[in-house]
Design a protein around this motif. Structure first.
Motif, PDB file in Angstrom:
ATOM      1  N   ASN A   9       0.826  -1.198   0.000  1.00  0.00           N
ATOM      2  CA  ASN A   9       0.000   0.000   0.000  1.00  0.00           C
ATOM      3  C   ASN A   9       0.863   1.252   0.000  1.00  0.00           C
ATOM      4  OD1 ASN A   9      -2.553  -1.401   0.312  1.00  0.00           O
ATOM      5  ND2 ASN A   9      -1.793  -1.938   2.340  1.00  0.00           N
ATOM      6  N   GLU A  10       0.275   2.370  -0.400  1.00  0.00           N
ATOM      7  CA  GLU A  10       0.988   3.637  -0.379  1.00  0.00           C
ATOM      8  C   GLU A  10       1.515   3.899   1.033  1.00  0.00           C
ATOM      9  OE1 GLU A  10       0.278   8.324  -1.329  1.00  0.00           O
ATOM     10  OE2 GLU A  10      -0.960   6.836  -2.360  1.00  0.00           O
ATOM     11  N   GLY A  11       2.757   4.298   1.112  1.00  0.00           N
ATOM     12  CA  GLY A  11       3.387   4.548   2.404  1.00  0.00           C
ATOM     13  C   GLY A  11       4.131   3.354   2.965  1.00  0.00           C
ATOM     14  N   ASP A  12       3.925   2.163   2.375  1.00  0.00           N
ATOM     15  CA  ASP A  12       4.679   0.987   2.819  1.00  0.00           C
ATOM     16  C   ASP A  12       6.144   1.157   2.437  1.00  0.00           C
ATOM     17  OD1 ASP A  12       2.450  -0.250   3.832  1.00  0.00           O
ATOM     18  OD2 ASP A  12       2.169  -1.596   2.117  1.00  0.00           O
ATOM     19  N   ARG A  13       7.011   0.599   3.251  1.00  0.00           N
ATOM     20  CA  ARG A  13       8.448   0.661   3.000  1.00  0.00           C
ATOM     21  C   ARG A  13       8.981  -0.766   2.930  1.00  0.00           C
ATOM     22  NH1 ARG A  13      11.355   5.106   4.808  1.00  0.00           N
ATOM     23  NH2 ARG A  13      12.610   3.795   6.150  1.00  0.00           N
ATOM     24  N   ILE A  14       9.921  -0.989   2.023  1.00  0.00           N
ATOM     25  CA  ILE A  14      10.462  -2.343   1.844  1.00  0.00           C
ATOM     26  C   ILE A  14      11.976  -2.299   1.670  1.00  0.00           C
ATOM     27  CG2 ILE A  14       8.357  -3.138   0.713  1.00  0.00           C
ATOM     28  CD1 ILE A  14      10.149  -3.277  -1.902  1.00  0.00           C
ATOM     29  N   ASN A  15      12.549  -3.458   1.802  1.00  0.00           N
ATOM     30  CA  ASN A  15      13.890  -3.728   1.348  1.00  0.00           C
ATOM     31  C   ASN A  15      13.880  -5.190   0.918  1.00  0.00           C
ATOM     32  OD1 ASN A  15      16.573  -3.501   0.664  1.00  0.00           O
ATOM     33  ND2 ASN A  15      17.194  -2.638   2.622  1.00  0.00           N
ATOM     34  N   ILE A  16      14.827  -5.581   0.105  1.00  0.00           N
ATOM     35  CA  ILE A  16      14.878  -6.942  -0.404  1.00  0.00           C
ATOM     36  C   ILE A  16      16.215  -7.544   0.001  1.00  0.00           C
ATOM     37  CG2 ILE A  16      14.772  -8.408  -2.453  1.00  0.00           C
ATOM     38  CD1 ILE A  16      13.320  -5.950  -3.817  1.00  0.00           C
ATOM     39  N   MET A  17      16.154  -8.677   0.665  1.00  0.00           N
ATOM     40  CA  MET A  17      17.366  -9.362   1.104  1.00  0.00           C
ATOM     41  C   MET A  17      17.608 -10.549   0.176  1.00  0.00           C
ATOM     42  SD  MET A  17      18.326 -11.032   4.798  1.00  0.00           S
ATOM     43  CE  MET A  17      17.064 -12.284   4.750  1.00  0.00           C
ATOM     44  N   THR A  18      18.827 -10.666  -0.322  1.00  0.00           N
ATOM     45  CA  THR A  18      19.208 -11.823  -1.118  1.00  0.00           C
ATOM     46  C   THR A  18      20.273 -12.597  -0.357  1.00  0.00           C
ATOM     47  OG1 THR A  18      20.911 -10.609  -2.331  1.00  0.00           O
ATOM     48  CG2 THR A  18      18.708 -10.641  -3.291  1.00  0.00           C
ATOM     49  N   SER A  20      22.760 -16.417  -0.486  1.00  0.00           N
ATOM     50  CA  SER A  20      23.258 -17.678  -1.024  1.00  0.00           C
ATOM     51  C   SER A  20      24.479 -18.001  -0.192  1.00  0.00           C
ATOM     52  CB  SER A  20      23.590 -17.569  -2.513  1.00  0.00           C
ATOM     53  OG  SER A  20      23.955 -18.842  -3.001  1.00  0.00           O
ATOM     54  N   GLU A  21      25.652 -17.669  -0.669  1.00  0.00           N
ATOM     55  CA  GLU A  21      26.860 -17.826   0.150  1.00  0.00           C
ATOM     56  C   GLU A  21      26.961 -16.701   1.175  1.00  0.00           C
ATOM     57  OE1 GLU A  21      29.071 -20.367   0.270  1.00  0.00           O
ATOM     58  OE2 GLU A  21      27.599 -21.310  -1.036  1.00  0.00           O
ATOM     59  N   GLY A  22      26.464 -15.559   0.826  1.00  0.00           N
ATOM     60  CA  GLY A  22      26.468 -14.401   1.715  1.00  0.00           C
ATOM     61  C   GLY A  22      25.098 -13.753   1.706  1.00  0.00           C
ATOM     62  N   ILE A  23      24.973 -12.680   2.437  1.00  0.00           N
ATOM     63  CA  ILE A  23      23.697 -11.975   2.540  1.00  0.00           C
ATOM     64  C   ILE A  23      23.922 -10.547   2.072  1.00  0.00           C
ATOM     65  CG2 ILE A  23      21.923 -11.160   4.130  1.00  0.00           C
ATOM     66  CD1 ILE A  23      22.754 -13.598   5.897  1.00  0.00           C
ATOM     67  N   SER A  24      23.025 -10.068   1.241  1.00  0.00           N
ATOM     68  CA  SER A  24      23.116  -8.683   0.804  1.00  0.00           C
ATOM     69  C   SER A  24      21.710  -8.107   0.692  1.00  0.00           C
ATOM     70  CB  SER A  24      23.855  -8.576  -0.528  1.00  0.00           C
ATOM     71  OG  SER A  24      23.180  -9.298  -1.523  1.00  0.00           O
ATOM     72  N   PHE A  25      21.646  -6.795   0.639  1.00  0.00           N
ATOM     73  CA  PHE A  25      20.374  -6.090   0.563  1.00  0.00           C
ATOM     74  C   PHE A  25      20.318  -5.262  -0.709  1.00  0.00           C
ATOM     75  CE2 PHE A  25      20.886  -7.079   4.976  1.00  0.00           C
ATOM     76  CZ  PHE A  25      19.617  -7.453   5.368  1.00  0.00           C
ATOM     77  N   TRP A  26      19.137  -5.088  -1.233  1.00  0.00           N
ATOM     78  CA  TRP A  26      18.907  -4.282  -2.426  1.00  0.00           C
ATOM     79  C   TRP A  26      19.344  -2.847  -2.169  1.00  0.00           C
ATOM     80  CZ3 TRP A  26      13.781  -1.510  -2.873  1.00  0.00           C
ATOM     81  CH2 TRP A  26      13.673  -0.792  -4.057  1.00  0.00           C
ATOM     82  N   LYS A  27      18.974  -2.277  -1.059  1.00  0.00           N
ATOM     83  CA  LYS A  27      19.313  -0.904  -0.691  1.00  0.00           C
ATOM     84  C   LYS A  27      19.848  -0.897   0.739  1.00  0.00           C
ATOM     85  CE  LYS A  27      17.650   1.190  -4.356  1.00  0.00           C
ATOM     86  NZ  LYS A  27      18.436   2.029  -5.231  1.00  0.00           N
ATOM     87  N   PRO A  28      20.626   0.110   1.104  1.00  0.00           N
ATOM     88  CA  PRO A  28      21.155   0.167   2.477  1.00  0.00           C
ATOM     89  C   PRO A  28      20.084   0.499   3.516  1.00  0.00           C
ATOM     90  CG  PRO A  28      21.926   2.047   1.193  1.00  0.00           C
ATOM     91  CD  PRO A  28      21.179   1.137   0.251  1.00  0.00           C
ATOM     92  N   GLU A  29      18.912   0.929   3.074  1.00  0.00           N
ATOM     93  CA  GLU A  29      17.839   1.293   4.013  1.00  0.00           C
ATOM     94  C   GLU A  29      16.483   0.934   3.404  1.00  0.00           C
ATOM     95  OE1 GLU A  29      17.683   5.931   2.665  1.00  0.00           O
ATOM     96  OE2 GLU A  29      19.175   5.280   4.082  1.00  0.00           O
ATOM     97  N   MET A  30      15.456   0.972   4.224  1.00  0.00           N
ATOM     98  CA  MET A  30      14.099   0.707   3.753  1.00  0.00           C
ATOM     99  C   MET A  30      13.699   1.788   2.754  1.00  0.00           C
ATOM    100  SD  MET A  30      13.172  -2.032   5.389  1.00  0.00           S
ATOM    101  CE  MET A  30      11.398  -2.133   5.476  1.00  0.00           C
ATOM    102  N   MET A  31      12.952   1.403   1.724  1.00  0.00           N
ATOM    103  CA  MET A  31      12.563   2.330   0.666  1.00  0.00           C
ATOM    104  C   MET A  31      11.048   2.506   0.623  1.00  0.00           C
ATOM    105  SD  MET A  31      15.485   3.124  -0.616  1.00  0.00           S
ATOM    106  CE  MET A  31      14.987   4.001  -2.093  1.00  0.00           C
ATOM    107  N   ASP A  32      10.618   3.740   0.330  1.00  0.00           N
ATOM    108  CA  ASP A  32       9.196   4.055   0.181  1.00  0.00           C
ATOM    109  C   ASP A  32       8.746   3.541  -1.182  1.00  0.00           C
ATOM    110  OD1 ASP A  32       6.670   5.083  -0.096  1.00  0.00           O
ATOM    111  OD2 ASP A  32       7.237   7.147   0.326  1.00  0.00           O
ATOM    112  N   ILE A  33       7.903   2.540  -1.181  1.00  0.00           N
ATOM    113  CA  ILE A  33       7.502   1.878  -2.418  1.00  0.00           C
ATOM    114  C   ILE A  33       6.420   2.652  -3.166  1.00  0.00           C
ATOM    115  CG2 ILE A  33       5.659   0.355  -1.606  1.00  0.00           C
ATOM    116  CD1 ILE A  33       8.679  -0.639  -3.775  1.00  0.00           C
ATOM    117  N   SER A  34       5.862   3.715  -2.588  1.00  0.00           N
ATOM    118  CA  SER A  34       4.830   4.480  -3.290  1.00  0.00           C
ATOM    119  C   SER A  34       5.425   5.329  -4.414  1.00  0.00           C
ATOM    120  CB  SER A  34       4.024   5.349  -2.322  1.00  0.00           C
ATOM    121  OG  SER A  34       4.863   6.264  -1.663  1.00  0.00           O
ATOM    122  N   ASN A  35       6.751   5.478  -4.428  1.00  0.00           N
ATOM    123  CA  ASN A  35       7.435   6.180  -5.507  1.00  0.00           C
ATOM    124  C   ASN A  35       7.515   5.240  -6.711  1.00  0.00           C
ATOM    125  OD1 ASN A  35       9.805   6.740  -7.186  1.00  0.00           O
ATOM    126  ND2 ASN A  35      10.179   8.411  -5.760  1.00  0.00           N
TER     127      ASN A  35
END
Length: 66
Positions: A9-18, A20-35
């Motif tokens: 929903n508008e105003g929700d914030r996300i990040n994506i964690m990947t 396998s051998e290691g762990i990484s994130f799409w962005k260094p912080e949570m992102m406003d997905i309404s953009n």
């Protein structure tokens, strides 16, 4: 993952964690997905990933910030 993006929903914030051998994130912080640009970037990131398996303990620790 793409279905999850559709349910946000508008105003929700996300990040994506990947992981396998290691762990990484799409962005260094949570992102406003309404953009619209952020939503498109998230979709491109998701579709560019491949499932390779993982070490469950490492993933659990990352989620719990241990």
């Amino acid at each position: 993952m793409l279905m999850i993006l559709k349910e946000l929903n508008e105003g929700d914030r996300i990040n994506i964690m990947t992981f396998s051998e290691g762990i990484s994130f799409w962005k260094p912080e949570m992102m406003d997905i309404s953009n619209e640009d952020t939503m498109e970037e998230a979709k491109k990131f998701i579709t560019s990933r491949r499932a390779n398996g993982c070490k469950l303990h490492s993933v659990t620790c990352a989620i719990l910030n241990i």
